[in-house]
Design an enzyme around this catalytic site. Structure first.
Site, PDB file in Angstrom:
ATOM      1  CB  SER A  44      -0.872  -0.002   1.273  1.00 15.97           C
ATOM      2  OG  SER A  44      -1.379   1.276   1.533  1.00 15.97           O
ATOM      3  CE1 TYR A  49      -3.359  -0.050   5.008  1.00 15.77           C
ATOM      4  CE2 TYR A  49      -4.065  -2.319   5.286  1.00 15.77           C
ATOM      5  CZ  TYR A  49      -3.692  -1.252   4.467  1.00 15.77           C
ATOM      6  OH  TYR A  49      -3.653  -1.436   3.111  1.00 15.77           O
ATOM      7  CE  LYS A  69      -1.656  -4.393   3.282  1.00 13.43           C
ATOM      8  NZ  LYS A  69      -1.895  -5.716   2.668  1.00 13.43           N
TER       9      LYS A  69
HETATM   10  C1  WQD Z   1      -9.203   9.742   0.772  1.00 15.60           C
HETATM   11  C2  WQD Z   1      -9.373  11.221   1.071  1.00 15.60           C
HETATM   12  C3  WQD Z   1      -9.902  11.717   3.346  1.00 15.60           C
HETATM   13  C4  WQD Z   1     -13.919  10.049   3.482  1.00 15.60           C
HETATM   14  C5  WQD Z   1      -7.038   4.471   2.042  1.00 15.60           C
HETATM   15  C6  WQD Z   1      -6.512   3.484   2.980  1.00 15.60           C
HETATM   16  C7  WQD Z   1      -5.083   3.208   2.619  1.00 15.60           C
HETATM   17  C8  WQD Z   1      -5.033   2.731   1.191  1.00 15.60           C
HETATM   18  C9  WQD Z   1      -5.589   3.800   0.270  1.00 15.60           C
HETATM   19  C10 WQD Z   1      -5.232   0.336   1.047  1.00 15.60           C
HETATM   20  C11 WQD Z   1      -8.726  11.632   2.403  1.00 15.60           C
HETATM   21  C12 WQD Z   1     -11.021  12.141   2.407  1.00 15.60           C
HETATM   22  C13 WQD Z   1     -12.649  10.409   3.051  1.00 15.60           C
HETATM   23  C14 WQD Z   1     -14.890  11.049   3.729  1.00 15.60           C
HETATM   24  C15 WQD Z   1     -13.291  12.725   3.116  1.00 15.60           C
HETATM   25  N1  WQD Z   1      -5.788   1.544   1.046  1.00 15.60           N
HETATM   26  N2  WQD Z   1     -12.354  11.729   2.881  1.00 15.60           N
HETATM   27  N3  WQD Z   1     -14.540  12.355   3.532  1.00 15.60           N
HETATM   28  O1  WQD Z   1      -7.254   7.450   3.630  1.00 15.60           O
HETATM   29  O2  WQD Z   1      -6.292   7.954   1.333  1.00 15.60           O
HETATM   30  O3  WQD Z   1      -6.326   5.659   2.152  1.00 15.60           O
HETATM   31  O4  WQD Z   1      -6.929   4.031   0.710  1.00 15.60           O
HETATM   32  O5  WQD Z   1      -4.118   0.004   0.946  1.00 15.60           O
HETATM   33  O6  WQD Z   1      -4.594   2.240   3.479  1.00 15.60           O
HETATM   34  O7  WQD Z   1      -6.627   4.028   4.248  1.00 15.60           O
HETATM   35  O8  WQD Z   1      -8.490   6.807   1.528  1.00 15.60           O
HETATM   36  O9  WQD Z   1     -10.768   7.154   0.724  1.00 15.60           O
HETATM   37  O10 WQD Z   1     -10.360   7.057   3.236  1.00 15.60           O
HETATM   38  O11 WQD Z   1      -9.610   9.044   1.956  1.00 15.60           O
HETATM   39  O12 WQD Z   1     -13.005  13.927   2.957  1.00 15.60           O
HETATM   40  O13 WQD Z   1     -16.067  10.783   4.140  1.00 15.60           O
HETATM   41  O14 WQD Z   1     -10.755  11.495   1.194  1.00 15.60           O
HETATM   42  O15 WQD Z   1      -9.697  12.692   4.353  1.00 15.60           O
HETATM   43  O16 WQD Z   1      -8.188  12.908   2.238  1.00 15.60           O
HETATM   44  P1  WQD Z   1      -7.058   7.076   2.221  1.00 15.60           P
HETATM   45  P2  WQD Z   1      -9.885   7.469   1.889  1.00 15.60           P
END
Ligand code: WQD
Length: 346
Positions: free
Chosen positions: A126, A151, A155
Site C-alpha cells: 500500500s 495497518y 504492510k
Molecule cells: C481519501 C481522502 C480523506 C472520506 C485508504 C486506505 C489506505 C489505502 C488507500 C489500502 C482523504 C477524504 C474520506 C470522507 C473525506 N488503502 N475523505 N470524507 O485514507 O487515502 O487511504 O486508501 O491500501 O490504506 O486508508 O483513503 O478514501 O479514506 O480518503 O473527505 O467521508 O478522502 O480525508 O483525504 P485514504 P480514503
C-alpha cells in the site's frame, strides 16, 4: 493452464484481479474466509466470466487448513496474497488483532509456498507505507516514513518479511505492489466494492448521492494544497488488477531483475477531494450534499505515485480516467440499489 491461488479472492481488489487473470489465460482458485469478503463477489465473478471460481473458505491463520488447499492443488504455480484486514481506524483501535491476522496469515501462506514449491508471489502492499512522503510524485526508492497506523505498519512488515525470504531462497520471487487509492467497479457492474459502512471517499460519495447516507463531510479544507483539501492518486480497480497479472507474467517469464521488486500502482495524477467530488457531479449529473468539516487524524496531506517503473518493466498502462472511475462507481451503486429493490419485491 497455469493455476494461480488468489487469497482474499472474495474481496474488492482480489475479485477484480481474478477476472483479469482468467481473461489473460490463467486458471484461478481463491482462499477467502468471508470474514471481510463476500460470496456476492464470488457469484458476481461467475456472472462476469461465465464460469465458477472455486473458493476455499479457509482462515489463513490456520496453517493446516491452508496446507490442505495446496495438497489438493499441487499445480499452483503462483500466489497473489490480498487476504488482510485493511481499515486504518480499526487497526488503531485493535493493533494486536491486526498484527495477529495480517502477519500470521502472511507467514503461513509463505510457509505453504516454500513447502509446496510455489515460486512466484505477489504481495498486496500500500502507498500508506510512504506516510507523508517528502518528495512527490513518490518513487519506489523513497525512504519509508513512520507509518500512520498499525495497518500501514503490517504492510511495511509484510514487505520486509518477503524481502528476507527472497534473500535466502534463491528460487523464490516476490513482487510487492503498492496500491494508491483503488476506486470504481468492473464495467459490467456485476462486481464492485461491497462495504455497508464505508470509510473510503468514493463509496461514501456514491452512498450519499443515492440517498443511503444523508450527507458527507470533506475532512479538511485548509490544507496547503491547491484547493485546501487532501490530494490522492485515485486509480481504477481494473487497472490495479491488470498490474497483478503483469507482475505474475513478469516473474513466470523470468524477466524480473531482482527476486524481490517493488512497484507503485498509481496513475501519477494527484487529485483533491473537492476535484473528485466535482468529477462525480459531472458524471452523475447531480449535486452532492457535502459539508466542509474538520481534518481526519492520521490523514496524509498529499500523496501520488511516480509509476514509471511499473510502466517500463511490466508494460503496464492505466486505461481509466477520473470520469470513467466515477462512472463505474456510480453505476455500481445504482446497480446495488436496483438489486436490493428486486430482492425486496420477491
Ligand atoms: C481519501 C481522502 C480523506 C472520506 C485508504 C486506505 C489506505 C489505502 C488507500 C489500502 C482523504 C477524504 C474520506 C470522507 C473525506 N488503502 N475523505 N470524507 O485514507 O487515502 O487511504 O486508501 O491500501 O490504506 O486508508 O483513503 O478514501 O479514506 O480518503 O473527505 O467521508 O478522502 O480525508 O483525504 P485514504 P480514503
Amino acid at each position: 493452464m497455469k493455476k494461480i491461488l488468489v487469497t482474499g479472492g472474495c474481496g474488492y481488489i482480489g475479485g477484480h484481479t481474478i477476472v483479469d487473470l482468467v481473461n489473460n489465460g490463467f486458471d484461478v482458485i481463491s482462499i477467502d474466509d468471508l470474514s471481510r469478503g463476500s460470496l456476492r463477489m464470488n457469484n458476481g465473478i461467475e456472472k462476469v466470466l461465465g464460469k465458477p471460481i472455486k473458493n476455499y473458505r479457509v482462515n489463513l491463520c490456520n496453517l493446516e487448513d491452508a496446507q490442505a488447499v495446496f495438497i489438493e492443488n499441487p499445480d499452483i504455480i503462483g500466489i497473489i496474497h490480498f487476504a488482510a484486514f485493511k481499515s486504518v481506524p480499526e487497526s488503531v483501535e485493535q493493533p494486536l488483532r491486526y498484527y495477529r491476522n495480517n502477519i500470521d496469515s502472511l507467514v503461513n501462506i509463505l510457509q505453504c509456498a516454500k513447502e509446496y514449491g510455489v515460486r512466484h508471489f505477489v504481495f498486496s502492499s500500500s502507498c500508506s507505507v510512504y506516510g507523508n512522503a517528502k518528495q512527490l510524485p513518490v518513487e519506489e526508492t523513497a525512504p519509508l516514513q513512520e507509518p500512520e497506523s498499525p495497518y500501514a505498519r503490517t504492510k511495511q512488515m509484510g514487505e520486509d518479511i518477503c524481502r528476507d525470504i527472497t534473500r535466502v531462497d534463491r528460487d523464490f520471487n516476490a513482487m510487492l505492489l503498492r496500491y494508491f487509492n483503488p476506486v470504481g467497479a468492473h464495467d459490467s457492474v456485476l462486481i464492485g466494492e461491497l462495504q455497508e459502512k464505508p470509510e473510503n471517499l468514493v463509496p461514501v460519495i456514491t452512498q450519499t448521492a443515492i440517498g443511503k447516507r444523508k450527507e458527507m463531510h470533506v475532512f479538511g479544507y485548509d490544507y496547503e494544497t491547491r484547493d485546501g483539501s487532501c490530494v490522492r492518486d485515485y486509480i481504477h480497480v481494473m487497472d490495479i488488477a491488470n498490474a497483478h497479472t503483469r507482475a505474475l507474467q513478469y516473474m513466470i517469464e523470468g524477466r524480473n531483475r531482482e527476486r524481490c521488486e517493488v512497484f507503485n500502482l498509481g496513475t501519477g495524477n494527484g487529485v483533491t477531494v473537492l476535484e473528485l467530488i466535482k468529477a462525480f457531479e459531472e458524471v452523475s449529473g447531480q449535486k452532492l450534499n457535502y459539508q466542509l468539516g474538520d481534518r481526519r487524524p492520521g490523514d496524509v496531506i498529499e500523496v501520488y505515485a511516480n509509476n514509471n517503473k511499473a510502466r517500463a518493466l511490466l508494460g503496464w498502462e492505466t486505461k481509466y480516467n477520473l470520469h470513467q472511475m466515477m462512472d463505474t462507481a456510480w453505476r455500481w451503486e445504482q446497480a446495488q440499489k436496483a438489486e436490493a429493490e428486486r430482492i425486496q419485491l420477491n
